[in-house]
Design an enzyme around this catalytic site. Sequence first.
Site, PDB file in Angstrom:
ATOM      1  CB  SER A  48      -0.865  -0.028   1.266  1.00 31.52           C
ATOM      2  OG  SER A  48      -1.422   1.239   1.519  1.00 31.52           O
TER       3      SER A  48
ATOM      4  CE1 TYR B 202      -3.048  -2.329   5.806  1.00 28.18           C
ATOM      5  CE2 TYR B 202      -3.094   0.018   5.349  1.00 28.18           C
ATOM      6  CZ  TYR B 202      -3.183  -1.282   4.915  1.00 28.18           C
ATOM      7  OH  TYR B 202      -3.396  -1.538   3.585  1.00 28.18           O
TER       8      TYR B 202
ATOM      9  CE  LYS C   6      -0.999  -4.515   3.477  1.00 26.71           C
ATOM     10  NZ  LYS C   6      -1.266  -5.810   2.829  1.00 26.71           N
TER      11      LYS C   6
HETATM   12  N1  UFG Z   1     -13.051  10.972   3.804  1.00 24.24           N
HETATM   13  C1  UFG Z   1     -14.106  11.796   4.161  1.00 24.24           C
HETATM   14  N2  UFG Z   1     -15.202  11.226   4.728  1.00 24.24           N
HETATM   15  C2  UFG Z   1     -15.300   9.885   4.955  1.00 24.24           C
HETATM   16  C3  UFG Z   1     -14.213   9.047   4.590  1.00 24.24           C
HETATM   17  C4  UFG Z   1     -13.112   9.634   4.024  1.00 24.24           C
HETATM   18  O1  UFG Z   1     -14.053  13.011   3.987  1.00 24.24           O
HETATM   19  O2  UFG Z   1     -16.332   9.423   5.487  1.00 24.24           O
HETATM   20  C5  UFG Z   1     -11.869  11.569   3.190  1.00 24.24           C
HETATM   21  C6  UFG Z   1     -10.622  11.339   3.983  1.00 24.24           C
HETATM   22  O3  UFG Z   1     -10.447  12.346   4.949  1.00 24.24           O
HETATM   23  C7  UFG Z   1      -9.564  11.355   2.887  1.00 24.24           C
HETATM   24  C8  UFG Z   1     -10.284  10.824   1.645  1.00 24.24           C
HETATM   25  O4  UFG Z   1     -11.674  10.941   1.950  1.00 24.24           O
HETATM   26  O5  UFG Z   1      -9.190  12.667   2.652  1.00 24.24           O
HETATM   27  C9  UFG Z   1      -9.956   9.401   1.345  1.00 24.24           C
HETATM   28  O6  UFG Z   1     -10.146   8.649   2.514  1.00 24.24           O
HETATM   29  P1  UFG Z   1     -10.163   7.054   2.529  1.00 24.24           P
HETATM   30  O7  UFG Z   1     -10.392   6.612   3.939  1.00 24.24           O
HETATM   31  O8  UFG Z   1     -11.096   6.544   1.485  1.00 24.24           O
HETATM   32  O9  UFG Z   1      -8.698   6.699   2.026  1.00 24.24           O
HETATM   33  P2  UFG Z   1      -7.302   7.064   2.703  1.00 24.24           P
HETATM   34  O10 UFG Z   1      -6.566   7.827   1.670  1.00 24.24           O
HETATM   35  O11 UFG Z   1      -7.405   7.632   4.040  1.00 24.24           O
HETATM   36  O12 UFG Z   1      -6.761   5.614   2.959  1.00 24.24           O
HETATM   37  C10 UFG Z   1      -6.137   4.897   1.966  1.00 24.24           C
HETATM   38  C11 UFG Z   1      -6.389   3.388   2.179  1.00 24.24           C
HETATM   39  C12 UFG Z   1      -5.718   2.896   3.417  1.00 24.24           C
HETATM   40  C13 UFG Z   1      -4.279   3.328   3.391  1.00 24.24           C
HETATM   41  C14 UFG Z   1      -4.176   4.838   3.247  1.00 24.24           C
HETATM   42  C15 UFG Z   1      -2.771   5.322   3.176  1.00 24.24           C
HETATM   43  O13 UFG Z   1      -7.784   3.136   2.267  1.00 24.24           O
HETATM   44  O14 UFG Z   1      -5.795   1.499   3.449  1.00 24.24           O
HETATM   45  O15 UFG Z   1      -4.793   5.208   2.041  1.00 24.24           O
HETATM   46  O16 UFG Z   1      -2.693   6.682   3.067  1.00 24.24           O
HETATM   47  F1  UFG Z   1      -3.671   2.977   4.524  1.00 24.24           F
END
Ligand code: UFG
Length: 348
Positions: free
Chosen positions: A124, A148, A152
């Site tokens: 990841s 997490y 990885k």
């Molecule tokens: N977000 C919202 N509301 C929500 C969920 C997410 O505004 O209900 C925003 C988050 O703040 C972020 C974006 O949407 O800015 C993407 O969030 P995600 O949770 O979908 O994805 P992330 O980028 O946080 O996480 C991803 C993977 C993880 C990994 C991470 C590493 O899902 O497994 O990238 O940066 F660890």
Amino acid sequence: MRVLVTGVTGYIGSHAAVELLGAGHDVIGVDDFSASTIETRQAIERAAGRKIEFHELDLRDGKGVECLLGHAELDAILHFAGRKFVGESVANPIRYYTRNVTASVNLFAAAERNAINNVVFSSSCTVYGNPAKLPVTEQSQIAPVSPYGRTKAVVEGLLQDLCHAQPKMRALALRYFNPIGAHPSGLIGEIPWGTPNNLVPYVMEVATGERAVLSVFGDDYNTPDGTCVRDYVHVVDIAKAHVLALEAVRRNTFGNRFENRDGFGALNLGTGHGSSVLEVLDACRTATQRPIAHQVVARRPGDAAVIYADPTRAASELGWRAELDLITMCTDHWNFAQNIAEQQADVS
Ligand code: UFG
């Protein structure tokens, strides 16, 4: 090739299985159903029009893993099984070290003993933590900021060490950015378990009416519209990269122009293009034709403002490029989400 796919009924494993079957490989799938269901096995077979061999197995069971790898006559391993939620890993690191690290040690110990030398590992972009420079290249510092992410990075390190110790062993770690979408058949996709942690699964549950409103975590970041930017990539594009990675590992053709000397390499899988939370929301409104209410709330602790990939190495090493755009990702995700919502309505 006869390919072991761990986590075969999970989100990315199931899509990879369909692509492997389509490319003519045999799939020997394992899963323990800790985050998936048996129905996905039939869905894979329907989507691909071919059968898979399946074993229910928890990879923490070292004897079970040894027994399977000793008898299955495998050519390669695609290792997807593992937990993937940052927040859960902070609250329960032991679960992450056992399910992600102990399980991988069992798997690769058995691979070494049985001379199964071709490995592709599901990693990841989280291994980069909060990268100092964008876009993120594979040379960016490995500096995970959650348990997490550390699991990885540990498994990548294990594979690198193993490839160094065993000259015939070759492994590619594929570092996914933000996989979303679903198979165009609508048969497989990410099945939500409880409240979704990730953006698009949550948005889809607002679109189906299961949840009232999306909380946007902060609109005061230093980005064009103030919301966080991520590199969303279609899960089918990700799945296709695994078939190419497997073939590159078998031919041992990767890494010649890079730092790889021991048969280990890592590749970013992203589009190279970032989208903000509000842009994703708009794409989902277009795809679903539903209004999708949102409210801006406080930032989520630990979120980086902007992350997107430099995917040029995957292009030069594998000939892989992400092909499907954001609207296609949201449309395919929506088709699957509607199917799941209908199935759940039928059950209740
Ligand atoms: N977000 C919202 N509301 C929500 C969920 C997410 O505004 O209900 C925003 C988050 O703040 C972020 C974006 O949407 O800015 C993407 O969030 P995600 O949770 O979908 O994805 P992330 O980028 O946080 O996480 C991803 C993977 C993880 C990994 C991470 C590493 O899902 O497994 O990238 O940066 F660890």
